[in-house]
Enzyme design. Structure first.
Site, PDB file in Angstrom:
ATOM      1  N   SER A  51     -12.450   2.295 -14.431  1.00 50.86           N
ATOM      2  CA  SER A  51     -11.697   2.207 -13.183  1.00 50.86           C
ATOM      3  C   SER A  51     -11.651   3.543 -12.470  1.00 50.86           C
ATOM      4  O   SER A  51     -11.673   4.608 -13.103  1.00 50.86           O
ATOM      5  CB  SER A  51     -10.270   1.745 -13.478  1.00 50.86           C
ATOM      6  OG  SER A  51      -9.454   1.851 -12.341  1.00 50.86           O
ATOM      7  N   TYR A  87      -2.138   2.708 -16.976  1.00 55.89           N
ATOM      8  CA  TYR A  87      -3.390   1.972 -16.814  1.00 55.89           C
ATOM      9  C   TYR A  87      -4.567   2.938 -16.693  1.00 55.89           C
ATOM     10  O   TYR A  87      -5.573   2.803 -17.414  1.00 55.89           O
ATOM     11  CB  TYR A  87      -3.326   1.075 -15.580  1.00 55.89           C
ATOM     12  CG  TYR A  87      -4.665   0.484 -15.209  1.00 55.89           C
ATOM     13  CD1 TYR A  87      -5.247  -0.501 -15.995  1.00 55.89           C
ATOM     14  CD2 TYR A  87      -5.357   0.933 -14.090  1.00 55.89           C
ATOM     15  CE1 TYR A  87      -6.494  -1.024 -15.672  1.00 55.89           C
ATOM     16  CE2 TYR A  87      -6.598   0.410 -13.763  1.00 55.89           C
ATOM     17  CZ  TYR A  87      -7.163  -0.569 -14.546  1.00 55.89           C
ATOM     18  OH  TYR A  87      -8.391  -1.079 -14.234  1.00 55.89           O
ATOM     19  N   LYS A 102      -7.727   3.546 -19.446  1.00 56.56           N
ATOM     20  CA  LYS A 102      -9.155   3.432 -19.146  1.00 56.56           C
ATOM     21  C   LYS A 102      -9.902   4.712 -19.521  1.00 56.56           C
ATOM     22  O   LYS A 102     -11.026   4.662 -20.045  1.00 56.56           O
ATOM     23  CB  LYS A 102      -9.363   3.105 -17.664  1.00 56.56           C
ATOM     24  CG  LYS A 102      -9.025   1.666 -17.300  1.00 56.56           C
ATOM     25  CD  LYS A 102      -9.955   0.688 -18.002  1.00 56.56           C
ATOM     26  CE  LYS A 102      -9.768  -0.733 -17.549  1.00 56.56           C
ATOM     27  NZ  LYS A 102     -10.690  -1.677 -18.222  1.00 56.56           N
TER      28      LYS A 102
END
Length: 325
Positions: free
Chosen positions: A117, A141, A145
């Site tokens: 991402s 998040y 990643k």
């Protein structure tokens, strides 16, 4: 030989599954349907319902289907929500990735494409993000990643001299939109396109969060990339890994110039035929003016290019959402 797509019943994963099939590869899907939809998986594609946190199920699936590589899309993808649910985010994205790698090692599967991402960059202080831009994730998040990428790197080092050394790449992408199949739509409650579509279908006025950014039209600018282009890049990466060709550890799937939220709203009105003037809401805390990435490296190695205009993106996404209604 086949390719396992984790999260293959989701919006992006289901497009990757279709692109694999179109390329003559044999996809297999594992998905716990926490955000995916079983009807997104083509009838002819083997579907295993289960979580990537079940290492035994992963290993059995890899062995039973003769898998030669994994495209790892499954994960908890809501950056904002991850701030409230960090432990859940780490369990799904970090522990999940670790277990995928562990099952691969046990089953002698050595190729993996990781759906990473742009969130690994946080709020970059450059006009154009490259793969070397500093990684400063601003949410659990984004952190999860980045840790996933580290896991791939470290496992590759650990297995470099083994009979089955890990070959890997991570694809970092931004705002994925549109549809390549009217049967597959973005059902996320957090993404711009579905939020606007739902407002229009419900007779509400879409809104823009802030119009006083340091951009040409005052609204923030992001990379919006068509889901079919994203899927095709995953397939080329898988083919490159399987053939033993050189591959970079990470690629940005970026547009190079970006689109503003107002440009998206204008396209929404133009394509749908619903005339509206967006409401202007307050800025969201922490929203940067502009995040746009170069896709040059991916263009060199993965046939990455922007094959769709903004109207194509809106039109295909709108058709898929109306089909699902």
């Amino acid at each position: 030989m086949s390719w396992l797509v984790t999260g293959g019943a989701g919006y992006i994963g289901a497009h990757i599954v279709r692109a694999l099939g179109d390329a003559g590869l044999s996809p297999v899907v594992i998905d716990d349907l926490s955000s995916g939809h079983e009807e997104f998986v083509p009838a002819e594609v083997p579907f295993v319902r289960g979580t990537i946190l079940d290492r035994g199920l992963l290993e059995r699936t890899l062995r039973e289907h003769g898998v030669e590589g994994v495209i790892h899309v499954a994960g908890f993808k809501y950056a904002g929500v991850s701030v409230q649910r960090p432990l859940h985010t780490y369990a799904q994205n970090v522990e999940g990735t670790r277990l995928v790698l562990e099952a691969m090692a046990a089953a002698d599967v050595s190729n993996i494409v990781f759906s990473s991402s742009a969130a690994v960059y946080g709020t970059p202080d450059v006009d154009l993000v490259t793969e070397d831009t500093a990684k400063r994730p601003a949410s659990p998040y984004g952190e999860s990643k980045l840790i996933g990428e580290w896991l791939l790197r470290d496992q590759a080092v650990a297995t470099a001299e083994s009979e089955h050394p890990l070959r890997h790449t991570s694809l970092r992408y931004f705002n994925v939109v549109g549809s390549a199949d009217p049967e597959v739509h973005d059902s996320s409650p957090h993404n711009l396109f579905p939020l606007v579509f739902e407002a229009l279908l419900d007779g509400r006025t879409p809104r823009i969060n802030g119009d006083d950014y340091a951009t040409p039209d005052g609204t923030n600018v992001r990379d919006y990339v068509h889901v079919h282009d994203i899927a095709l890049a995953h397939v080329v990466a898988a083919q490159r890994l399987a053939s033993g060709e050189p591959i970079e550890p990470a690629y940005n799937l970026g547009s190079g110039d970006g689109l503003s939220v107002r440009q998206i709203m204008d396209a929404m009105a133009r394509v749908t035929g619903i005339d509206f003037t967006p409401e202007i809401a307050p800025r969201r805390p922490g929203d940067p003016d502009r995040i746009v990435a170069s896709g040059e490296l991916a263009a060199r190695d993965l046939d990455w290019r922007m094959r769709h205009t903004v109207d194509d993106m809106v039109r295909s996404g709108w058709e898929a959402r109306r089909t699902a209604r």
